[in-house]
Design a protein around this motif. Sequence first.
Motif, PDB file in Angstrom:
ATOM      1  N   ASP A  85      -1.635 -19.339  -4.225  1.00 51.14           N
ATOM      2  CA  ASP A  85      -1.707 -18.585  -2.977  1.00 51.14           C
ATOM      3  C   ASP A  85      -3.140 -18.649  -2.452  1.00 51.14           C
ATOM      4  N   GLU A  86      -3.289 -18.362  -1.182  1.00 48.96           N
ATOM      5  CA  GLU A  86      -4.613 -18.298  -0.566  1.00 48.96           C
ATOM      6  C   GLU A  86      -4.676 -17.048   0.286  1.00 48.96           C
ATOM      7  N   ILE A  87      -5.724 -16.230   0.079  1.00 47.02           N
ATOM      8  CA  ILE A  87      -5.831 -14.972   0.804  1.00 47.02           C
ATOM      9  C   ILE A  87      -7.193 -14.866   1.474  1.00 47.02           C
ATOM     10  N   ARG A  88      -7.257 -14.088   2.551  1.00 46.70           N
ATOM     11  CA  ARG A  88      -8.506 -13.891   3.270  1.00 46.70           C
ATOM     12  C   ARG A  88      -9.413 -12.940   2.494  1.00 46.70           C
ATOM     13  N   VAL A  89     -10.722 -13.181   2.586  1.00 49.42           N
ATOM     14  CA  VAL A  89     -11.663 -12.304   1.888  1.00 49.42           C
ATOM     15  C   VAL A  89     -12.283 -11.272   2.824  1.00 49.42           C
ATOM     16  N   LEU A  90     -11.955 -11.346   4.114  1.00 53.44           N
ATOM     17  CA  LEU A  90     -12.451 -10.375   5.089  1.00 53.44           C
ATOM     18  C   LEU A  90     -11.286  -9.622   5.703  1.00 53.44           C
ATOM     19  N   ALA A  91     -11.517  -8.353   6.007  1.00 48.44           N
ATOM     20  CA  ALA A  91     -10.443  -7.530   6.578  1.00 48.44           C
ATOM     21  C   ALA A  91     -10.143  -7.922   8.022  1.00 48.44           C
ATOM     22  N   ASP A  92     -11.163  -8.405   8.744  1.00 45.59           N
ATOM     23  CA  ASP A  92     -11.009  -8.778  10.151  1.00 45.59           C
ATOM     24  C   ASP A  92     -11.591 -10.170  10.374  1.00 45.59           C
ATOM     25  N   ASP A  93     -11.304 -10.734  11.532  1.00 41.18           N
ATOM     26  CA  ASP A  93     -11.895 -12.024  11.869  1.00 41.18           C
ATOM     27  C   ASP A  93     -13.416 -11.888  11.917  1.00 41.18           C
ATOM     28  N   PRO A  94     -14.152 -12.885  11.410  1.00 41.21           N
ATOM     29  CA  PRO A  94     -15.614 -12.778  11.400  1.00 41.21           C
ATOM     30  C   PRO A  94     -16.183 -12.742  12.810  1.00 41.21           C
TER      31      PRO A  94
END
Length: 334
Positions: free
Chosen positions: A223-232
Amino acid sequence: MAGARAYIGSFTSAGGRGVTVADLDPATGALTVAATTDALADPSYLALADGLLYAVSETDEGAVGVFDVSGGAEPRLTGAPRSVDGSGPTHLTVTAGHVVTANYGSGSVSALPLDGGAPSVVRHTGSGPDQDRQEAPHAHQVVADPSGRWLLTVDLGTDSVRICTLDEGRLAVRREVALRAGSGPRHLAFHPEGAHVYVLNELDPTLTVCSWDADRGALAPLDEIRVLADDPKGDAYPSALAVAPDGRHLWTATRGEDVVSVFTLTAGVPELTAVVGCGGHWPRDLAVHPSGRFLYAANECSGDVTWFRVDEAGVPHPEGSVEAPAASCVIFGG
Protein backbone atom coordinates in the motif's frame (compact mmCIF):
# COMPACT_ATOMS: atom_id res chain seq x y z
CA MET A 1 21.92 5.34 30.94
CA ALA A 2 24.77 7.08 32.74
CA GLY A 3 27.17 8.60 30.26
CA ALA A 4 24.68 8.44 27.40
CA ARG A 5 25.61 10.38 24.30
CA ALA A 6 24.27 11.51 20.99
CA TYR A 7 26.39 12.04 17.88
CA ILE A 8 25.37 14.66 15.33
CA GLY A 9 26.64 14.72 11.75
CA SER A 10 26.74 17.92 9.69
CA PHE A 11 27.99 19.50 6.47
CA THR A 12 31.30 21.29 6.99
CA SER A 13 30.95 22.78 3.49
CA ALA A 14 27.81 24.61 4.73
CA GLY A 15 29.26 25.87 8.00
CA GLY A 16 28.72 22.74 10.07
CA ARG A 17 31.04 21.61 12.83
CA GLY A 18 31.57 18.14 11.40
CA VAL A 19 30.89 15.56 14.10
CA THR A 20 29.37 16.84 17.34
CA VAL A 21 29.34 14.79 20.54
CA ALA A 22 26.51 15.73 22.91
CA ASP A 23 25.80 14.51 26.41
CA LEU A 24 22.24 13.24 26.73
CA ASP A 25 20.15 13.59 29.89
CA PRO A 26 18.17 10.33 30.18
CA ALA A 27 15.48 11.98 32.31
CA THR A 28 14.65 14.85 29.96
CA GLY A 29 16.21 13.92 26.62
CA ALA A 30 18.15 17.19 26.64
CA LEU A 31 21.39 17.46 24.66
CA THR A 32 24.46 19.43 25.72
CA VAL A 33 27.39 19.81 23.32
CA ALA A 34 30.54 18.21 24.74
CA ALA A 35 32.95 18.28 21.78
CA THR A 36 33.19 18.77 18.03
CA THR A 37 35.63 17.83 15.30
CA ASP A 38 35.91 18.90 11.67
CA ALA A 39 38.64 16.38 10.89
CA LEU A 40 36.46 14.83 8.16
CA ALA A 41 34.75 16.78 5.39
CA ASP A 42 30.94 16.65 5.29
CA PRO A 43 30.27 13.73 7.71
CA SER A 44 26.58 13.75 6.84
CA TYR A 45 25.70 10.30 8.17
CA LEU A 46 27.09 8.30 11.08
CA ALA A 47 27.02 4.76 12.46
CA LEU A 48 28.36 3.43 15.77
CA ALA A 49 29.83 -0.06 16.18
CA ASP A 50 32.15 -1.55 18.82
CA GLY A 51 33.26 1.77 20.22
CA LEU A 52 34.04 3.25 16.82
CA LEU A 53 32.11 5.96 15.03
CA TYR A 54 31.92 5.55 11.25
CA ALA A 55 31.10 8.56 9.07
CA VAL A 56 30.60 9.08 5.37
CA SER A 57 32.39 11.98 3.75
CA GLU A 58 29.67 13.19 1.37
CA THR A 59 32.03 14.66 -1.19
CA ASP A 60 32.65 14.09 -4.88
CA GLU A 61 35.65 11.94 -3.96
CA GLY A 62 33.56 9.82 -1.57
CA ALA A 63 35.15 8.41 1.57
CA VAL A 64 34.55 6.88 4.99
CA GLY A 65 36.25 8.07 8.17
CA VAL A 66 36.50 6.16 11.44
CA PHE A 67 36.63 7.90 14.82
CA ASP A 68 37.65 6.40 18.14
CA VAL A 69 35.07 7.59 20.69
CA SER A 70 36.05 5.28 23.53
CA GLY A 71 38.57 7.50 25.29
CA GLY A 72 36.51 10.58 26.15
CA ALA A 73 34.23 13.18 24.66
CA GLU A 74 36.36 14.25 21.69
CA PRO A 75 36.33 11.86 18.71
CA ARG A 76 39.75 10.99 17.30
CA LEU A 77 40.06 10.20 13.60
CA THR A 78 41.89 6.89 13.21
CA GLY A 79 43.99 6.98 10.07
CA ALA A 80 43.23 8.52 6.72
CA PRO A 81 39.69 8.36 5.29
CA ARG A 82 39.18 5.41 2.94
CA SER A 83 37.83 5.78 -0.59
CA VAL A 84 34.46 4.15 -1.30
CA ASP A 85 35.17 4.06 -5.05
CA GLY A 86 32.04 6.16 -5.55
CA SER A 87 30.85 9.74 -5.15
CA GLY A 88 28.55 11.48 -2.73
CA PRO A 89 27.99 8.76 -0.10
CA THR A 90 24.84 9.66 1.87
CA HIS A 91 24.38 6.69 4.19
CA LEU A 92 26.25 3.79 5.72
CA THR A 93 25.83 0.73 7.89
CA VAL A 94 28.28 -1.60 9.61
CA THR A 95 27.55 -5.31 9.16
CA ALA A 96 29.28 -8.64 8.55
CA GLY A 97 32.77 -7.23 9.02
CA HIS A 98 32.23 -4.42 6.53
CA VAL A 99 31.18 -0.80 6.40
CA VAL A 100 28.70 -0.45 3.54
CA THR A 101 27.90 2.90 1.94
CA ALA A 102 25.14 4.12 -0.37
CA ASN A 103 26.70 6.51 -2.89
CA TYR A 104 24.15 8.98 -4.23
CA GLY A 105 26.35 10.70 -6.80
CA SER A 106 27.62 7.56 -8.52
CA GLY A 107 24.47 5.50 -7.97
CA SER A 108 26.42 2.69 -6.35
CA VAL A 109 26.85 0.74 -3.12
CA SER A 110 30.27 -0.10 -1.67
CA ALA A 111 31.30 -2.66 0.95
CA LEU A 112 34.66 -1.93 2.58
CA PRO A 113 36.27 -4.65 4.74
CA LEU A 114 36.84 -3.36 8.26
CA ASP A 115 40.31 -4.90 8.29
CA GLY A 116 41.36 -3.10 5.09
CA GLY A 117 41.36 -3.97 1.43
CA ALA A 118 39.55 -2.77 -1.66
CA PRO A 119 35.79 -2.28 -1.59
CA SER A 120 33.33 -4.52 -3.38
CA VAL A 121 31.11 -2.21 -5.44
CA VAL A 122 27.71 -2.70 -7.05
CA ARG A 123 26.73 -0.04 -9.57
CA HIS A 124 23.01 0.50 -10.05
CA THR A 125 21.48 1.03 -13.48
CA GLY A 126 18.26 2.66 -14.65
CA SER A 127 16.44 5.98 -14.33
CA GLY A 128 13.02 7.43 -13.54
CA PRO A 129 10.51 9.87 -15.06
CA ASP A 130 11.76 12.98 -13.21
CA GLN A 131 14.56 14.17 -15.47
CA ASP A 132 15.85 16.63 -12.87
CA ARG A 133 16.26 14.10 -10.07
CA GLN A 134 16.00 10.70 -11.74
CA GLU A 135 18.22 11.04 -14.79
CA ALA A 136 20.45 8.29 -13.35
CA PRO A 137 20.64 5.95 -10.35
CA HIS A 138 20.97 7.64 -6.95
CA ALA A 139 21.51 5.16 -4.15
CA HIS A 140 20.39 6.97 -1.00
CA GLN A 141 20.43 4.41 1.81
CA VAL A 142 21.66 0.93 2.65
CA VAL A 143 20.22 -1.05 5.59
CA ALA A 144 20.84 -4.54 6.92
CA ASP A 145 17.66 -6.48 7.62
CA PRO A 146 17.08 -7.71 11.22
CA SER A 147 18.21 -11.23 10.31
CA GLY A 148 21.58 -9.94 9.10
CA ARG A 149 21.31 -12.02 5.93
CA TRP A 150 20.32 -9.25 3.53
CA LEU A 151 21.15 -5.67 2.65
CA LEU A 152 18.44 -3.42 1.25
CA THR A 153 19.54 -0.49 -0.91
CA VAL A 154 17.11 2.34 -1.63
CA ASP A 155 17.54 4.16 -4.95
CA LEU A 156 15.77 7.48 -5.50
CA GLY A 157 16.77 7.62 -9.15
CA THR A 158 15.42 4.23 -10.22
CA ASP A 159 12.28 4.07 -8.02
CA SER A 160 13.38 0.75 -6.60
CA VAL A 161 14.81 -1.18 -3.67
CA ARG A 162 17.51 -3.77 -4.34
CA ILE A 163 17.96 -6.84 -2.17
CA CYS A 164 21.65 -7.68 -1.80
CA THR A 165 23.89 -10.22 -0.13
CA LEU A 166 27.41 -9.81 1.20
CA ASP A 167 29.08 -13.20 1.08
CA GLU A 168 32.82 -13.66 1.56
CA GLY A 169 33.32 -9.95 0.99
CA ARG A 170 31.45 -9.84 -2.32
CA LEU A 171 28.43 -7.58 -2.61
CA ALA A 172 25.79 -8.85 -5.06
CA VAL A 173 22.24 -7.84 -6.05
CA ARG A 174 19.82 -10.76 -5.79
CA ARG A 175 16.66 -8.97 -6.89
CA GLU A 176 15.26 -5.51 -7.55
CA VAL A 177 11.77 -4.46 -6.41
CA ALA A 178 10.07 -1.70 -8.37
CA LEU A 179 8.06 0.97 -6.56
CA ARG A 180 5.71 3.48 -8.17
CA ALA A 181 7.39 5.42 -10.97
CA GLY A 182 8.30 8.93 -9.87
CA SER A 183 7.92 8.27 -6.16
CA GLY A 184 11.64 8.71 -5.48
CA PRO A 185 12.27 6.33 -2.55
CA ARG A 186 14.80 7.77 -0.10
CA HIS A 187 14.89 5.82 3.19
CA LEU A 188 13.29 2.75 4.71
CA ALA A 189 12.81 1.27 8.16
CA PHE A 190 11.81 -2.15 9.51
CA HIS A 191 9.03 -2.81 11.97
CA PRO A 192 10.53 -4.46 15.09
CA GLU A 193 8.59 -7.66 14.42
CA GLY A 194 10.39 -7.94 11.10
CA ALA A 195 7.50 -8.63 8.73
CA HIS A 196 6.93 -5.07 7.49
CA VAL A 197 9.15 -2.49 5.82
CA TYR A 198 8.22 1.17 5.38
CA VAL A 199 9.76 3.08 2.46
CA LEU A 200 9.64 6.88 2.61
CA ASN A 201 9.41 8.57 -0.78
CA GLU A 202 11.03 11.97 -1.38
CA LEU A 203 9.63 13.08 -4.75
CA ASP A 204 6.01 12.49 -3.72
CA PRO A 205 5.22 12.78 0.01
CA THR A 206 4.13 9.19 0.54
CA LEU A 207 5.01 6.10 2.54
CA THR A 208 5.07 2.71 0.82
CA VAL A 209 4.12 -0.16 3.12
CA CYS A 210 5.77 -3.47 2.19
CA SER A 211 5.84 -7.02 3.47
CA TRP A 212 9.21 -8.60 4.16
CA ASP A 213 10.12 -12.29 4.08
CA ALA A 214 13.57 -12.73 5.60
CA ASP A 215 13.74 -16.40 4.65
CA ARG A 216 13.56 -15.59 0.94
CA GLY A 217 14.79 -12.00 1.01
CA ALA A 218 11.50 -10.96 -0.58
CA LEU A 219 10.06 -7.43 -0.41
CA ALA A 220 6.52 -6.80 -1.71
CA PRO A 221 4.74 -3.40 -1.84
CA LEU A 222 1.29 -3.56 -0.22
CA ASP A 223 0.00 0.00 0.00
CA GLU A 224 1.02 3.63 -0.35
CA ILE A 225 -0.24 6.35 1.98
CA ARG A 226 0.20 10.12 2.21
CA VAL A 227 2.45 11.48 4.94
CA LEU A 228 0.72 14.89 5.08
CA ALA A 229 -2.82 15.60 6.22
CA ASP A 230 -3.36 18.21 3.48
CA ASP A 231 -1.89 19.07 0.11
CA PRO A 232 1.51 20.77 0.56
CA LYS A 233 1.62 24.56 0.35
CA GLY A 234 4.99 24.55 -1.44
CA ASP A 235 8.07 22.37 -1.25
CA ALA A 236 7.46 19.06 0.48
CA TYR A 237 10.36 16.62 0.48
CA PRO A 238 10.15 13.76 3.00
CA SER A 239 13.57 13.00 4.40
CA ALA A 240 13.62 10.47 7.22
CA LEU A 241 11.49 8.06 9.20
CA ALA A 242 11.72 6.29 12.55
CA VAL A 243 9.78 3.41 14.09
CA ALA A 244 9.15 3.21 17.83
CA PRO A 245 11.10 0.41 19.55
CA ASP A 246 7.81 -1.12 20.75
CA GLY A 247 6.36 -1.05 17.21
CA ARG A 248 3.33 1.06 18.13
CA HIS A 249 4.19 4.26 16.24
CA LEU A 250 6.07 5.57 13.21
CA TRP A 251 7.21 9.12 12.48
CA THR A 252 8.25 10.83 9.25
CA ALA A 253 9.90 14.22 8.65
CA THR A 254 9.09 16.42 5.67
CA ARG A 255 11.31 19.31 4.59
CA GLY A 256 9.66 22.46 3.26
CA GLU A 257 6.50 21.78 5.22
CA ASP A 258 8.89 21.41 8.20
CA VAL A 259 6.73 18.90 10.01
CA VAL A 260 6.82 15.56 11.75
CA SER A 261 3.95 13.21 10.91
CA VAL A 262 2.73 10.69 13.48
CA PHE A 263 1.37 7.26 12.53
CA THR A 264 -0.21 4.65 14.75
CA LEU A 265 0.77 1.12 13.76
CA THR A 266 -1.83 -1.61 14.13
CA ALA A 267 -0.60 -5.04 13.06
CA GLY A 268 2.11 -3.16 11.20
CA VAL A 269 -0.35 -1.02 9.22
CA PRO A 270 0.15 2.78 9.62
CA GLU A 271 -2.60 5.33 10.17
CA LEU A 272 -1.82 9.06 10.13
CA THR A 273 -2.94 10.49 13.48
CA ALA A 274 -1.16 13.84 13.91
CA VAL A 275 1.18 16.34 12.24
CA VAL A 276 3.36 18.68 14.33
CA GLY A 277 6.10 21.22 13.66
CA CYS A 278 9.69 19.99 13.53
CA GLY A 279 10.98 22.81 15.75
CA GLY A 280 13.17 24.30 13.02
CA HIS A 281 13.66 24.44 9.27
CA TRP A 282 14.42 21.64 6.81
CA PRO A 283 14.43 18.49 9.01
CA ARG A 284 16.97 16.26 7.27
CA ASP A 285 16.97 13.44 9.82
CA LEU A 286 14.67 12.03 12.45
CA ALA A 287 15.75 9.67 15.22
CA VAL A 288 13.93 7.98 18.09
CA HIS A 289 15.84 7.32 21.29
CA PRO A 290 16.18 3.59 22.14
CA SER A 291 13.91 4.14 25.16
CA GLY A 292 11.13 5.35 22.85
CA ARG A 293 10.54 8.35 25.12
CA PHE A 294 12.23 11.01 22.99
CA LEU A 295 12.35 11.98 19.32
CA TYR A 296 15.00 14.16 17.68
CA ALA A 297 14.86 16.24 14.49
CA ALA A 298 18.11 17.39 12.84
CA ASN A 299 17.05 20.67 11.23
CA GLU A 300 19.64 21.39 8.56
CA CYS A 301 18.78 24.92 7.49
CA SER A 302 17.94 26.38 10.92
CA GLY A 303 21.09 24.73 12.30
CA ASP A 304 19.75 22.92 15.34
CA VAL A 305 18.59 19.63 16.75
CA THR A 306 15.20 19.73 18.48
CA TRP A 307 14.17 17.09 20.99
CA PHE A 308 10.61 16.07 21.76
CA ARG A 309 8.93 14.15 24.54
CA VAL A 310 6.72 11.42 23.07
CA ASP A 311 3.36 10.84 24.76
CA GLU A 312 1.34 7.60 24.92
CA ALA A 313 -0.39 8.41 21.63
CA GLY A 314 3.00 8.82 19.93
CA VAL A 315 2.64 12.60 19.59
CA PRO A 316 5.95 14.49 19.99
CA HIS A 317 5.98 17.57 22.23
CA PRO A 318 8.96 19.96 21.79
CA GLU A 319 11.14 20.28 24.88
CA GLY A 320 14.23 22.13 23.67
CA SER A 321 16.95 22.39 21.06
CA VAL A 322 20.71 22.60 20.74
CA GLU A 323 22.66 24.58 18.16
CA ALA A 324 24.06 22.34 15.41
CA PRO A 325 24.84 24.23 12.18
CA ALA A 326 24.00 22.30 8.98
CA ALA A 327 22.84 19.30 11.05
CA SER A 328 22.23 16.19 8.96
CA CYS A 329 21.81 13.20 11.30
CA VAL A 330 21.54 12.08 14.92
CA ILE A 331 22.49 8.70 16.40
CA PHE A 332 22.83 7.44 19.97
CA GLY A 333 25.46 5.55 21.94
CA GLY A 334 27.08 5.15 25.34
